[in-house]
Design a protein around this motif. Structure first.
Motif, PDB file in Angstrom:
ATOM      1  N   LYS A   1      -6.961   0.275  -0.129  1.00 54.32           N
ATOM      2  CA  LYS A   1      -6.613   0.579  -1.526  1.00 54.32           C
ATOM      3  C   LYS A   1      -5.237   0.027  -1.887  1.00 54.32           C
ATOM      4  CE  LYS A   1      -7.068   5.037  -1.485  1.00 54.32           C
ATOM      5  NZ  LYS A   1      -7.034   6.431  -1.987  1.00 54.32           N
ATOM      6  N   GLN A   2      -4.261   0.283  -1.048  1.00 52.01           N
ATOM      7  CA  GLN A   2      -2.897  -0.147  -1.335  1.00 52.01           C
ATOM      8  C   GLN A   2      -2.785  -1.666  -1.304  1.00 52.01           C
ATOM      9  OE1 GLN A   2      -0.731   1.972   1.681  1.00 52.01           O
ATOM     10  NE2 GLN A   2      -1.257   3.982   0.822  1.00 52.01           N
ATOM     11  N   GLY A   3      -3.435  -2.300  -0.320  1.00 48.11           N
ATOM     12  CA  GLY A   3      -3.384  -3.749  -0.213  1.00 48.11           C
ATOM     13  C   GLY A   3      -4.088  -4.433  -1.371  1.00 48.11           C
ATOM     14  N   THR A   4      -5.231  -3.896  -1.781  1.00 47.08           N
ATOM     15  CA  THR A   4      -5.964  -4.471  -2.911  1.00 47.08           C
ATOM     16  C   THR A   4      -5.137  -4.371  -4.185  1.00 47.08           C
ATOM     17  OG1 THR A   4      -8.089  -3.879  -1.900  1.00 47.08           O
ATOM     18  CG2 THR A   4      -8.094  -4.355  -4.251  1.00 47.08           C
ATOM     19  N   ALA A   5      -4.505  -3.222  -4.382  1.00 46.93           N
ATOM     20  CA  ALA A   5      -3.680  -3.040  -5.578  1.00 46.93           C
ATOM     21  C   ALA A   5      -2.482  -3.986  -5.578  1.00 46.93           C
ATOM     22  CB  ALA A   5      -3.204  -1.590  -5.667  1.00 46.93           C
ATOM     23  N   ALA A   6      -1.929  -4.255  -4.379  1.00 49.58           N
ATOM     24  CA  ALA A   6      -0.757  -5.125  -4.285  1.00 49.58           C
ATOM     25  C   ALA A   6      -1.126  -6.599  -4.177  1.00 49.58           C
ATOM     26  CB  ALA A   6       0.077  -4.713  -3.074  1.00 49.58           C
ATOM     27  N   GLY A   7      -2.398  -6.901  -3.993  1.00 53.01           N
ATOM     28  CA  GLY A   7      -2.838  -8.287  -3.888  1.00 53.01           C
ATOM     29  C   GLY A   7      -2.598  -8.911  -2.527  1.00 53.01           C
ATOM     30  N   THR A   8      -2.424  -8.093  -1.462  1.00 53.88           N
ATOM     31  CA  THR A   8      -2.206  -8.615  -0.109  1.00 53.88           C
ATOM     32  C   THR A   8      -3.533  -8.713   0.646  1.00 53.88           C
ATOM     33  OG1 THR A   8      -1.775  -6.377   0.722  1.00 53.88           O
ATOM     34  CG2 THR A   8       0.120  -7.679  -0.020  1.00 53.88           C
ATOM     35  N   ASP A   9      -3.501  -9.351   1.797  1.00 55.66           N
ATOM     36  CA  ASP A   9      -4.700  -9.543   2.606  1.00 55.66           C
ATOM     37  C   ASP A   9      -5.101  -8.215   3.262  1.00 55.66           C
ATOM     38  OD1 ASP A   9      -6.723 -10.325   4.247  1.00 55.66           O
ATOM     39  OD2 ASP A   9      -5.603 -11.885   5.310  1.00 55.66           O
ATOM     40  N   VAL A  10      -6.310  -7.738   2.948  1.00 57.08           N
ATOM     41  CA  VAL A  10      -6.786  -6.459   3.507  1.00 57.08           C
ATOM     42  C   VAL A  10      -8.018  -6.666   4.389  1.00 57.08           C
ATOM     43  CG1 VAL A  10      -5.886  -5.099   1.582  1.00 57.08           C
ATOM     44  CG2 VAL A  10      -8.213  -6.010   1.456  1.00 57.08           C
ATOM     45  N   ASN A  11      -8.266  -7.897   4.780  1.00 65.69           N
ATOM     46  CA  ASN A  11      -9.500  -8.179   5.521  1.00 65.69           C
ATOM     47  C   ASN A  11      -9.574  -7.451   6.863  1.00 65.69           C
ATOM     48  OD1 ASN A  11     -10.651  -9.879   3.586  1.00 65.69           O
ATOM     49  ND2 ASN A  11      -9.467 -11.637   4.303  1.00 65.69           N
ATOM     50  N   ASP A  12      -8.445  -7.384   7.580  1.00 64.45           N
ATOM     51  CA  ASP A  12      -8.456  -6.685   8.871  1.00 64.45           C
ATOM     52  C   ASP A  12      -8.756  -5.199   8.680  1.00 64.45           C
ATOM     53  OD1 ASP A  12      -7.933  -9.005  10.234  1.00 64.45           O
ATOM     54  OD2 ASP A  12      -5.776  -8.651  10.407  1.00 64.45           O
ATOM     55  N   ALA A  13      -8.195  -4.619   7.646  1.00 64.21           N
ATOM     56  CA  ALA A  13      -8.447  -3.204   7.359  1.00 64.21           C
ATOM     57  C   ALA A  13      -9.905  -2.986   6.964  1.00 64.21           C
ATOM     58  CB  ALA A  13      -7.524  -2.710   6.252  1.00 64.21           C
ATOM     59  N   LEU A  14     -10.478  -3.954   6.234  1.00 67.99           N
ATOM     60  CA  LEU A  14     -11.890  -3.855   5.858  1.00 67.99           C
ATOM     61  C   LEU A  14     -12.790  -3.906   7.093  1.00 67.99           C
ATOM     62  CD1 LEU A  14     -11.976  -6.135   2.675  1.00 67.99           C
ATOM     63  CD2 LEU A  14     -12.459  -3.685   2.751  1.00 67.99           C
ATOM     64  N   ASP A  15     -12.430  -4.757   8.050  1.00 67.46           N
ATOM     65  CA  ASP A  15     -13.195  -4.824   9.301  1.00 67.46           C
ATOM     66  C   ASP A  15     -13.196  -3.477  10.006  1.00 67.46           C
ATOM     67  OD1 ASP A  15     -13.973  -7.431   9.078  1.00 67.46           O
ATOM     68  OD2 ASP A  15     -12.443  -8.239  10.418  1.00 67.46           O
TER      69      ASP A  15
ATOM     70  N   THR B   1     -22.462   5.089   0.640  1.00 66.40           N
ATOM     71  CA  THR B   1     -21.117   4.760   0.158  1.00 66.40           C
ATOM     72  C   THR B   1     -21.112   4.540  -1.353  1.00 66.40           C
ATOM     73  OG1 THR B   1     -21.451   2.382   0.508  1.00 66.40           O
ATOM     74  CG2 THR B   1     -20.579   3.662   2.350  1.00 66.40           C
ATOM     75  N   LEU B   2     -19.956   4.789  -1.950  1.00 67.65           N
ATOM     76  CA  LEU B   2     -19.733   4.510  -3.371  1.00 67.65           C
ATOM     77  C   LEU B   2     -18.380   3.842  -3.504  1.00 67.65           C
ATOM     78  CD1 LEU B   2     -20.526   4.806  -6.365  1.00 67.65           C
ATOM     79  CD2 LEU B   2     -19.346   7.024  -6.346  1.00 67.65           C
ATOM     80  N   LYS B   3     -18.387   2.562  -3.984  1.00 68.75           N
ATOM     81  CA  LYS B   3     -17.143   1.822  -4.126  1.00 68.75           C
ATOM     82  C   LYS B   3     -16.494   2.158  -5.461  1.00 68.75           C
ATOM     83  CE  LYS B   3     -16.731  -2.220  -2.345  1.00 68.75           C
ATOM     84  NZ  LYS B   3     -16.813  -3.676  -2.036  1.00 68.75           N
ATOM     85  N   ARG B   4     -15.171   2.370  -5.403  1.00 71.53           N
ATOM     86  CA  ARG B   4     -14.428   2.727  -6.613  1.00 71.53           C
ATOM     87  C   ARG B   4     -13.263   1.757  -6.791  1.00 71.53           C
ATOM     88  NH1 ARG B   4     -13.780   9.195  -5.884  1.00 71.53           N
ATOM     89  NH2 ARG B   4     -12.501   8.503  -4.128  1.00 71.53           N
ATOM     90  N   THR B   5     -12.336   2.083  -7.664  1.00 69.22           N
ATOM     91  CA  THR B   5     -11.221   1.190  -7.992  1.00 69.22           C
ATOM     92  C   THR B   5     -10.420   0.823  -6.749  1.00 69.22           C
ATOM     93  OG1 THR B   5     -11.062   2.269 -10.152  1.00 69.22           O
ATOM     94  CG2 THR B   5      -9.197   0.907  -9.470  1.00 69.22           C
ATOM     95  N   ASN B   6      -9.983  -0.454  -6.702  1.00 66.33           N
ATOM     96  CA  ASN B   6      -9.170  -0.979  -5.596  1.00 66.33           C
ATOM     97  C   ASN B   6      -9.875  -0.885  -4.239  1.00 66.33           C
ATOM     98  OD1 ASN B   6      -6.969  -1.692  -7.231  1.00 66.33           O
ATOM     99  ND2 ASN B   6      -6.113   0.377  -7.121  1.00 66.33           N
ATOM    100  N   ASN B   7     -11.198  -1.091  -4.267  1.00 67.32           N
ATOM    101  CA  ASN B   7     -11.987  -1.110  -3.023  1.00 67.32           C
ATOM    102  C   ASN B   7     -12.019   0.239  -2.317  1.00 67.32           C
ATOM    103  OD1 ASN B   7     -13.436  -3.409  -2.432  1.00 67.32           O
ATOM    104  ND2 ASN B   7     -11.644  -4.550  -1.740  1.00 67.32           N
ATOM    105  N   ASP B   8     -11.685   1.298  -3.032  1.00 68.50           N
ATOM    106  CA  ASP B   8     -11.738   2.643  -2.450  1.00 68.50           C
ATOM    107  C   ASP B   8     -13.197   3.020  -2.215  1.00 68.50           C
ATOM    108  OD1 ASP B   8     -11.130   5.236  -1.667  1.00 68.50           O
ATOM    109  OD2 ASP B   8     -11.102   5.987  -3.734  1.00 68.50           O
ATOM    110  N   LEU B   9     -13.479   3.667  -1.075  1.00 70.29           N
ATOM    111  CA  LEU B   9     -14.832   4.098  -0.770  1.00 70.29           C
ATOM    112  C   LEU B   9     -14.909   5.618  -0.726  1.00 70.29           C
ATOM    113  CD1 LEU B   9     -16.481   1.892   2.034  1.00 70.29           C
ATOM    114  CD2 LEU B   9     -16.977   1.944  -0.403  1.00 70.29           C
TER     115      LEU B   9
END
Length: 481
Positions: A178-192, A209-217
């Motif tokens: 959530k924080q990385g998506t909002a800041a525009g940084t790379d969140v791929n490792d966290a997504l993994d 699952t239900l996806k919400r704002t800033n890739n929040d699940l």
């Protein structure tokens, strides 16, 4: 093209090649990690040529959701099948040589032989030994069933602890996303890591699952109970260390809502805890009820009706060949664990095996006739006489004792067979789903190595451009003297 433009283009190309090579190298390094999703550097047109604008992660939301469902169903089916196979082993495995029905058949046959030769003490001893085998089979199987329930309860406790841990860890990576998506940084490792935790959670409990704002699940169980929404919901369970047939296990609560047990051989459960509940609270208690009903039938079949007091015309049923010890009574839970042969006919305990012929209270063979067989014949006839059994035992309510005991084996085998077939089907579906997902997200070494070769050629082309610009600048400087 001016020399400065050419240099900027070459510099941009070097930068792109470096970034793309780094992404490809990371892909190759993580090729064996099943939780890693392939990355790709995305290029966009700029004033000085193409440039890397972001690193995209391969994903497919629909396949991921289907994979989670398949994992939950397969995990539940495997858990149920393991428990049913354990129940089968209690009865001796493929041939069911340790099943009460096996020993009952032998008891009936030898009882008939004794009725034909009622003066043979050795035949009487054989019948008593057979009766002891029947009682021991019921005792040991009942104890094994309760032990299995206790083990299932312990497994539930372990699974609940693990689920709470996974949900807490899920929050860490979900917050990073959530924080990385909002800041525009790379969140791929966290997504993994988040997706890896999802697959582990789905093995324990069905999850959507239900996806919400800033890739929040937000996470919900298969029946709609909130599992995670900004914060993990508490999963609670109080273990029961010791089980008897009269003990009922405690429920599992997720956010205050009780988890429902699965049902059927092709279980409706999703995740291991629902299947464990099914074993502990449904399959095992039904099997125990069948053992108790067999025990009740035996005690009733061999009971003796005695006129008490003599000449009163009032008859009272008393213990015959089979009796029991402890608190349970005929018809109460747990009778299978305490049924035993009456000590009055066990020679090693000071009894007399011939009392089976004459009556435990020695009131039937008044003249001590060596050929007296009426009581023995009544017992053999009882084996062919239908009895009424508890409907909760999930077998025919009216049957002979042998038919009922054989039906118990059939009930277990039918349930296990359905579980085996469903297990194969769900495993095959899981395999296909995982293969489809991996085709989208996994790293292909061939593709990555081919990409590195292309990048090498791009690097060489950029190097040649720089060399050409260098030569042109050198020539200009020489010309300028």
């Amino acid at each position: 093209m001016s020399l400065s433009t050419a240099m900027k283009t070459a510099q941009s190309s070097f930068s792109n090649v470096g970034l793309q090579s780094a992404v490809a190298s990371k892909n190759i390094a993580n090729a064996s990690d099943a939780s890693y999703a392939r990355r790709s550097a995305v290029l966009a047109t700029a004033a000085t040529g193409a440039s890397v604008v972001e690193t995209q992660r391969a994903q497919n939301e629909a396949l991921l959701k289907q994979n989670l469902i398949s994992i939950s169903k397969s995990s539940a089916q495997d858990t149920l099948l393991t428990g049913l196979t354990s129940m089968k082993m209690m009865l001796g495995g493929e041939d069911y040589e340790l099943a009460p029905s096996t020993y009952l058949s032998k008891l009936r046959d030898n009882l008939q032989a004794f009725a034909d030769k009622p003066n043979e003490v050795s035949l009487a001893e054989t019948v008593i030994a057979d009766a002891t085998d029947v009682a021991n089979s019921l005792n040991s199987t009942s104890l094994a069933v309760q032990k299995m329930r206790a083990e299932a309860d312990a497994d539930i406790g372990t699974a609940v602890t693990e689920l709470n841990r996974l949900l807490s860890e899920f929050k860490i990576y979900n917050d990073q996303v959530k924080q990385g998506t909002a800041a525009g940084t790379d969140v791929n490792d966290a997504l993994d890591q988040r997706d890896k935790l999802l697959t582990q959670i789905s093995q324990i409990v069905g999850v959507s699952t239900l996806k919400r704002t800033n890739n929040d699940l937000a996470l919900y169980t298969s029946d709609g109970t909130v599992l995670f929404e900004t914060e993990p919901r508490t999963v609670t369970f109080t273990p029961t260390p010791t089980y008897t047939a009269a003990v009922t296990g405690n429920p599992i609560y997720i956010d205050g809502v009780a988890v429902q047990a699965g049902a059927g051989g092709n279980t409706s459960a999703q995740g291991s805890i629902a299947a464990l509940l099914q074993l502990r609270d449904e399959a095992a208690p039904i099997f125990q009820n069948q053992l108790d009903e067999i025990s009740r039938g035996l005690i009733s079949m061999f009971s003796e009706s005695i006129e008490t007091p003599a000449g009163s015309g009032t008859f009272v049923d008393t213990d015959g060949l089979f009796t029991w010890s402890g608190i349970p009574t005929v018809g109460s839970p747990g009778l299978g664990a305490v049924i035993k042969v009456n000590p009055a006919v066990i020679t090693s305990q000071g009894g007399n095996a011939m009392l089976l012929r004459d009556g435990i209270n020695d009131t039937f063979n008044i003249g001590n006739n060596a050929s007296f067989s009426e009581l023995l014949k009544s017992y053999t006839a009882a084996f062919e006489t239908p009895m009424t059994f508890d409907a909760d035992a999930a077998i025919d309510t009216t049957a002979t004792i042998l038919a009922f005991s054989t039906g118990s084996v059939g009930w277990l085998e039918q349930l296990r067979s359905a579980a085996t077939t469903a297990g194969d089907d769900k495993a095959a579906l899981l395999g296909r789903t995982q293969e489809a997902l991996q085709n989208v997200t996994s790293v292909s070494l061939d593709e990555e190595l081919a990409l590195l070769l292309d990048l090498e050629q791009s690097y060489k082309a950029s190097a040649k451009l720089v060399a050409a610009v260098d030569e042109m600048i050198t020539a200009l400087l020489q010309a300028a003297g």
